[in-house]
Every structure is written in structure tokens, then in C-alpha cells.
Write an enzyme that holds these catalytic residues in place. Structure first.
Site, PDB file in Angstrom:
ATOM      1  N   CYS A  34       0.861  -1.035  -0.222  1.00 38.01           N
ATOM      2  CA  CYS A  34       0.236  -0.257  -0.115  1.00 38.01           C
ATOM      3  C   CYS A  34       0.776   1.307  -0.014  1.00 38.01           C
ATOM      4  O   CYS A  34       0.008   2.490   0.035  1.00 38.01           O
ATOM      5  CB  CYS A  34      -1.018   0.137   1.386  1.00 38.01           C
ATOM      6  SG  CYS A  34      -0.002   0.168   2.981  1.00 38.01           S
ATOM      7  N   ASP A  36       2.298   3.010   2.476  1.00 36.36           N
ATOM      8  CA  ASP A  36       2.120   3.133   3.743  1.00 36.36           C
ATOM      9  C   ASP A  36       3.368   3.905   4.605  1.00 36.36           C
ATOM     10  O   ASP A  36       4.220   2.182   4.394  1.00 36.36           O
ATOM     11  CB  ASP A  36       0.903   3.206   4.071  1.00 36.36           C
ATOM     12  CG  ASP A  36       0.059   3.544   3.841  1.00 36.36           C
ATOM     13  OD1 ASP A  36      -0.463   3.915   3.231  1.00 36.36           O
ATOM     14  OD2 ASP A  36      -1.577   2.941   4.738  1.00 36.36           O
ATOM     15  N   CYS A  59      -3.217   5.567   5.492  1.00 42.02           N
ATOM     16  CA  CYS A  59      -4.301   5.757   5.922  1.00 42.02           C
ATOM     17  C   CYS A  59      -5.209   6.243   6.828  1.00 42.02           C
ATOM     18  O   CYS A  59      -4.227   6.251   8.298  1.00 42.02           O
ATOM     19  CB  CYS A  59      -4.850   3.987   5.188  1.00 42.02           C
ATOM     20  SG  CYS A  59      -4.678   2.582   5.781  1.00 42.02           S
ATOM     21  N   CYS A 103      -2.376  -3.120   8.527  1.00 46.13           N
ATOM     22  CA  CYS A 103      -2.099  -1.700   9.035  1.00 46.13           C
ATOM     23  C   CYS A 103      -2.049  -1.662  10.750  1.00 46.13           C
ATOM     24  O   CYS A 103      -1.063  -0.547  11.097  1.00 46.13           O
ATOM     25  CB  CYS A 103      -3.591  -0.597   9.198  1.00 46.13           C
ATOM     26  SG  CYS A 103      -4.154  -0.714   7.195  1.00 46.13           S
TER      27      CYS A 103
HETATM   28 FE1  FES Z   1      -1.631   0.098   4.467  1.00 45.61          FE
HETATM   29 FE2  FES Z   1      -3.764   1.329   5.971  1.00 45.61          FE
HETATM   30  S1  FES Z   1      -3.729   0.494   3.769  1.00 45.61           S
HETATM   31  S2  FES Z   1      -1.150   0.203   6.160  1.00 45.61           S
END
Ligand code: FES
Length: 120
Positions: A34, A36, A59, A103
Site C-alpha cells: 500500500c 504506507d 491510511c 495496518c
Molecule cells: Fe496500508 Fe493502511 S492501507 S497501512
């Protein structure tokens, strides 16, 4: 996908967000899928996490996880902090949508990384 009230509360008003300039250790992790990134700063005294802050580029769930996790481990010993699992965080947040479970993993990994760097 819907978030629990508690997730939204943490997301809108995150606790412990920011940087500790003279931190004893920093843990940085990222999720390649993702994109992040989460950074956790810790200040340790007498084996206790005296202060903890986070910077999260991610996110809403990742921010809520960082906020809840830092609340949970502040003031705890290193050993107690290491016992916080992703399940405990998810429970504390009143649940996370299944696609957002990773996450919570990111939060645990960032904390473990910071503690590992502190022990070095
Ligand atoms: Fe990857 Fe939240 S979508 S940490």
C-alpha cells in the site's frame, strides 16, 4: 468499508502525533503493497517508555492504529510494550475492516523496530 467510531475518533484527533527530537530510538517500517510508512519515536527511562510519538504517512486505519498503540504503551515497561499484539490494538479500536488488518501489523512492527534499535 466502514470504520468504528473509535477509529474515526483517533483518526480525526490523533494522540501522540509528531516527532521526539532527542529520541532514544526510532523505528521505521513500510508496507510495500500500500506504500504506507510509519515511524515511531521512543524515549526510555528506567526501562519504561516515558514518551512515544509517531509520524504516519498512511491510511486512516494506520493513523488510528498509531494513535491507539502509542496510548497503550506510554508508561509501560519495554517487556509490557512488546506484549501488545495487533489483535489487542484491533480490539481496542472496536475492530478494523478485514482489508485494513495489515495496518495494525504495521504499528506493531514499527514499535518492535524502535525497541530493537533501542536495545542495540
Ligand atoms: Fe496500508 Fe493502511 S492501507 S497501512
Amino acid at each position: 468499508m466502514s470504520y468504528s467510531k473509535k477509529v474515526l475518533k483517533h483518526f480525526k484527533n490523533p494522540h501522540n502525533q509528531g516527532v521526539i527530537k532527542n529520541a532514544d530510538a526510532v523505528g521505521k517500517v513500510g508496507n510495500p503493497t500500500c506504500g504506507d510508512v510509519m515511524k515511531i519515536y521512543i524515549k526510555v527511562k528506567d526501562n519504561k517508555i516515558k514518551n512515544i510519538k509517531f509520524e504516519t504517512l498512511g491510511c486512516a486505519a494506520a493513523i488510528a492504529v498509531s494513535s491507539a498503540l502509542t496510548d497503550m504503551v506510554k508508561g509501560k515497561t519495554i517487556e509490557e510494550a512488546l506484549k501488545v499484539t495487533k489483535d489487542k490494538i484491533v480490539k481496542d479500536l472496536g475492530g478494523l475492516p478485514p482489508v485494513k488488518i495489515h495496518c495494525s501489523m504495521l504499528g506493531v512492527e514499527a514499535l518492535h523496530e524502535a525497541i530493537k534499535n533501542y536495545k542495540k
